[in-house]
Design an enzyme around this catalytic site. Structure first.
Site, PDB file in Angstrom:
ATOM      1  CB  ALA A   1     -95.571 -19.137 -74.095  1.00 50.38           C
TER       2      ALA A   1
ATOM      3  N   GLY B   1     -91.833 -15.719 -61.136  1.00 52.21           N
ATOM      4  CA  GLY B   1     -92.087 -14.527 -60.299  1.00 52.21           C
ATOM      5  C   GLY B   1     -90.817 -14.199 -59.537  1.00 52.21           C
ATOM      6  CB  THR B   2     -88.534 -11.273 -59.741  1.00 50.65           C
ATOM      7  OG1 THR B   2     -89.479 -10.253 -59.387  1.00 50.65           O
ATOM      8  CG2 THR B   2     -88.392 -11.337 -61.258  1.00 50.65           C
TER       9      THR B   2
ATOM     10  CD  GLU C   1     -93.442 -21.379 -62.982  1.00 45.41           C
ATOM     11  OE1 GLU C   1     -94.590 -21.035 -63.332  1.00 45.41           O
ATOM     12  OE2 GLU C   1     -92.416 -21.046 -63.599  1.00 45.41           O
TER      13      GLU C   1
ATOM     14  N   GLY D   1     -92.400  -9.538 -68.015  1.00 47.43           N
ATOM     15  CA  GLY D   1     -92.872 -10.819 -67.491  1.00 47.43           C
ATOM     16  C   GLY D   1     -93.575 -10.695 -66.158  1.00 47.43           C
TER      17      GLY D   1
ATOM     18  N   PRO E   1     -91.536 -10.027 -74.530  1.00 50.67           N
ATOM     19  CG  PRO E   1     -90.810 -10.024 -76.752  1.00 50.67           C
ATOM     20  CD  PRO E   1     -91.943 -10.472 -75.876  1.00 50.67           C
TER      21      PRO E   1
HETATM   22  C1  LIG Z   1     -84.004 -19.366 -67.955  1.00 48.08           C
HETATM   23  C2  LIG Z   1     -85.367 -18.786 -67.915  1.00 48.08           C
HETATM   24  C3  LIG Z   1     -86.470 -19.613 -68.133  1.00 48.08           C
HETATM   25  C4  LIG Z   1     -87.757 -19.057 -68.144  1.00 48.08           C
HETATM   26  N1  LIG Z   1     -88.825 -19.876 -68.467  1.00 48.08           N
HETATM   27  C5  LIG Z   1     -90.048 -19.290 -68.672  1.00 48.08           C
HETATM   28  C6  LIG Z   1     -91.138 -20.070 -69.178  1.00 48.08           C
HETATM   29  O1  LIG Z   1     -91.028 -21.291 -69.388  1.00 48.08           O
HETATM   30  N2  LIG Z   1     -92.312 -19.445 -69.418  1.00 48.08           N
HETATM   31  C7  LIG Z   1     -92.491 -18.104 -69.185  1.00 48.08           C
HETATM   32  O2  LIG Z   1     -93.577 -17.599 -69.422  1.00 48.08           O
HETATM   33  N3  LIG Z   1     -91.477 -17.346 -68.694  1.00 48.08           N
HETATM   34  C8  LIG Z   1     -90.265 -17.900 -68.444  1.00 48.08           C
HETATM   35  N4  LIG Z   1     -89.221 -17.149 -67.968  1.00 48.08           N
HETATM   36  C9  LIG Z   1     -89.431 -15.722 -67.738  1.00 48.08           C
HETATM   37  C10 LIG Z   1     -89.480 -15.318 -66.270  1.00 48.08           C
HETATM   38  O3  LIG Z   1     -90.647 -15.785 -65.669  1.00 48.08           O
HETATM   39  C11 LIG Z   1     -89.370 -13.788 -66.254  1.00 48.08           C
HETATM   40  O4  LIG Z   1     -88.059 -13.450 -66.663  1.00 48.08           O
HETATM   41  C12 LIG Z   1     -89.671 -13.186 -64.905  1.00 48.08           C
HETATM   42  O5  LIG Z   1     -91.031 -13.353 -64.571  1.00 48.08           O
HETATM   43  C13 LIG Z   1     -89.340 -11.679 -64.856  1.00 48.08           C
HETATM   44  O6  LIG Z   1     -89.908 -11.020 -65.929  1.00 48.08           O
HETATM   45  P1  LIG Z   1     -88.975 -10.051 -66.836  1.00 48.08           P
HETATM   46  O7  LIG Z   1     -87.755 -10.804 -67.207  1.00 48.08           O
HETATM   47  O8  LIG Z   1     -89.796  -9.506 -67.918  1.00 48.08           O
HETATM   48  O9  LIG Z   1     -88.528  -8.900 -65.846  1.00 48.08           O
HETATM   49  P2  LIG Z   1     -89.321  -7.528 -65.552  1.00 48.08           P
HETATM   50  O10 LIG Z   1     -90.739  -7.829 -65.250  1.00 48.08           O
HETATM   51  O11 LIG Z   1     -89.029  -6.567 -66.633  1.00 48.08           O
HETATM   52  O12 LIG Z   1     -88.588  -7.053 -64.211  1.00 48.08           O
HETATM   53  C14 LIG Z   1     -87.265  -6.508 -64.241  1.00 48.08           C
HETATM   54  C15 LIG Z   1     -86.812  -6.256 -62.798  1.00 48.08           C
HETATM   55  O13 LIG Z   1     -87.707  -5.335 -62.178  1.00 48.08           O
HETATM   56  C16 LIG Z   1     -88.251  -5.895 -61.005  1.00 48.08           C
HETATM   57  N5  LIG Z   1     -89.642  -5.449 -60.874  1.00 48.08           N
HETATM   58  C17 LIG Z   1     -90.636  -5.583 -61.775  1.00 48.08           C
HETATM   59  N6  LIG Z   1     -91.777  -5.053 -61.302  1.00 48.08           N
HETATM   60  C18 LIG Z   1     -91.488  -4.585 -60.064  1.00 48.08           C
HETATM   61  C19 LIG Z   1     -92.251  -3.947 -59.047  1.00 48.08           C
HETATM   62  N7  LIG Z   1     -93.558  -3.710 -59.196  1.00 48.08           N
HETATM   63  N8  LIG Z   1     -91.628  -3.576 -57.892  1.00 48.08           N
HETATM   64  C20 LIG Z   1     -90.314  -3.823 -57.707  1.00 48.08           C
HETATM   65  N9  LIG Z   1     -89.545  -4.441 -58.629  1.00 48.08           N
HETATM   66  C21 LIG Z   1     -90.119  -4.823 -59.796  1.00 48.08           C
HETATM   67  C22 LIG Z   1     -88.170  -7.387 -61.193  1.00 48.08           C
HETATM   68  O14 LIG Z   1     -88.186  -8.083 -59.956  1.00 48.08           O
HETATM   69  C23 LIG Z   1     -86.856  -7.512 -61.925  1.00 48.08           C
HETATM   70  O15 LIG Z   1     -85.809  -7.474 -60.987  1.00 48.08           O
HETATM   71  C24 LIG Z   1     -87.940 -17.685 -67.882  1.00 48.08           C
HETATM   72  C25 LIG Z   1     -86.838 -16.871 -67.617  1.00 48.08           C
HETATM   73  C26 LIG Z   1     -85.567 -17.392 -67.642  1.00 48.08           C
HETATM   74  C27 LIG Z   1     -84.394 -16.482 -67.410  1.00 48.08           C
END
Ligand SMILES: Cc1cc2nc3c(=O)[nH]c(=O)nc-3n(C[C@H](O)[C@H](O)[C@H](O)COP(=O)(O)OP(=O)(O)OC[C@H]3O[C@@H](n4cnc5c(N)ncnc54)[C@H](O)[C@@H]3O)c2cc1C
Length: 379
Positions: free
Chosen positions: A125, A364-365, A242, A132, A129
């Site tokens: 984890a 990581g996106t 990962e 990430g 909210p």
């Molecule tokens: C099915 C699923 C399973 C998951 N499993 C896990 C798990 O086991 N453990 C865990 O910890 N997490 C888990 N995650 C979470 C996942 O790692 C996060 O959703 C991801 O890291 C993105 O974080 P966020 O959703 O908060 O998006 P945000 O960080 O809010 O980002 C939103 C958007 O903004 C973009 N963005 C953010 N910052 C920047 C920047 N500096 N420059 C340009 N663009 C930016 C992002 O690329 C994204 O497109 C899971 C998610 C899903 C959907």
């Protein structure tokens, strides 16, 4: 012979294939509807040594390295499994490595061995909210109180969070958002630790996903992974594994979709001829095949360098993005070639189309990978 095509790895493929054929394929559609895989699957996978691949025998694993784990992932998806199944069954691949790296005997006996034996399920984890991507901004805090920490905060989108017996949890050990992170292993059932309801989502249906809440949860200091304030580094170090796992899921999903599309295009006739008889279709399949092969070769190359201990943070990010972009393009093309059937729940390609969408978000996106790549370029 390639690096992943040695006699031992061919045996590993055979073992994985027969596991998927016997234990997964007859049940996968039901697990997709149920929203989770059964605990018994973990025990079955452990008994034949699959669950422990990539973990040393000294902590209860089956031995093998990163490339062996990748072979298992490739073969699960090639045999008709899915990235969602890999996520659900191998969540320990992200929940345990920090503990193993910290060489903590107590945590190894209590969590690592039972998990690799298939009798416990773990989760990782990090995401909250509030965000990430910005790991240093974590707000879930742990305040020291004698030989315990008192944890308050919330996590979301946690894979296997519904089923997990313990959660390797990133917490802030200074003020919220300070970046001073530590990892604590928190037991399900600890007073104040609540698991929310199962999150409904686009894909990965057989992989349960949860929100977690911590209100004054007391966690023994002995459940800390490594020294205090070393969590950020530990998380970043394990991200490489990962990200390569997600890259593997991406090119393996693309390969499965190429195979499904080739079969479909041979069998399906329109205007009196099989689809594969049209040059435009053959060229599309050729391009799908070429892009998939190139992505696989690049990910293998980077994985070999990671396994050899080389510092390739930028290359790992590039490997993930290349494999994910390939997968996105290939699954879309494969679904299109299937016509209306591709849109049906009964079509395997439909599941891959939905599952694949996660690969550019989890671990990581794509945008965060691009940030890492730009930094590596000195920008
Ligand atoms: C099915 C699923 C399973 C998951 N499993 C896990 C798990 O086991 N453990 C865990 O910890 N997490 C888990 N995650 C979470 C996942 O790692 C996060 O959703 C991801 O890291 C993105 O974080 P966020 O959703 O908060 O998006 P945000 O960080 O809010 O980002 C939103 C958007 O903004 C973009 N963005 C953010 N910052 C920047 C920047 N500096 N420059 C340009 N663009 C930016 C992002 O690329 C994204 O497109 C899971 C998610 C899903 C959907």
């Amino acid at each position: 012979m390639t690096i992943v095509d040695t006699p031992e790895r061919r045996q590993l493929r055979e073992l994985t294939r027969s596991f998927v054929t016997r234990e997964v394929l007859p049940h996968l559609a039901g697990w997709e509807r149920a929203g989770e895989v059964p605990r018994s699957l973990h025990e079955t996978a452990a008994k034949i040594g699959l669950l422990g691949i990539g973990f040393p025998e000294s902590v209860g694993g089956s031995g093998g390295d990163l490339l062996d784990s990748m072979v298992v992932t490739e073969e699960i998806i090639r045999s008709g499994g899915s990235s969602g199944l890999v996520a659900a069954l191998f969540t320990h691949g992200i929940a345990l490595p920090h503990i193993v790296a910290a060489r903590n005997e107590h945590l190894t006996e209590r969590y690592v061995r039972p998990t690799l034996a298939g009798t416990m399920i773990g989760a990782l984890a990090i995401t909250e909210p509030d965000g990430g991507s910005d790991v240093a901004g974590i707000r879930t805090c742990a305040v020291r109180d004698g030989d315990h920490y008192v944890v308050n905060g919330a996590k979301t989108y946690i894979t296997s969070g519904i089923r997990a017996d313990f959660v390797t949890t990133a917490v802030c050990t200074d003020f919220p958002g300070s970046g001073s992170l530590s990892l604590l292993v928190i037991d399900k059932g600890s007073p104040g630790f609540t698991v929310g309801s199962r999150l409904e989502k686009l894909g990965w249906h057989c992989s349960d996903t949860a929100e977690l809440s911590f209100v004054d949860v007391r966690v023994p200091v002995t459940n800390r992974v490594g020294p205090e304030d070393t969590g950020f580094l530990a998380i970043m170090q394990q991200f490489a594994i990962e990200r390569l796992s997600l890259a593997t899921q991406a090119y393996a999903t693309a390969q499965r979709c190429v195979d499904l599309a080739v079969r479909w295009c041979r069998d399906r006739s329109t205007f009196g001829r099989p689809l594969v008889g049209r040059q435009v279709v053959r060229h599309k399949l050729a391009e799908m095949h070429s892009r998939t092969d190139a992505a696989r070769a690049y990910v293998h190359d980077v994985a070999e360098r990671v396994a050899a201990g080389q510092p390739v943070v930028t290359e790992v990010a590039m490997a993930k993005n290349v494999a994910v972009a390939t997968c996105d393009w290939v699954v879309d093309a494969a679904l299109q070639l299937h016509g209306g059937f591709g849109y049906m729940r009964d079509a395997e390609v439909e599941r891959h189309y939905r599952d694949a969408r996660l690969l550019g978000i989890g671990g990581g996106t794509t945008e965060i990978m691009n940030e890492i790549i730009a930094k590596g370029m000195g920008l």
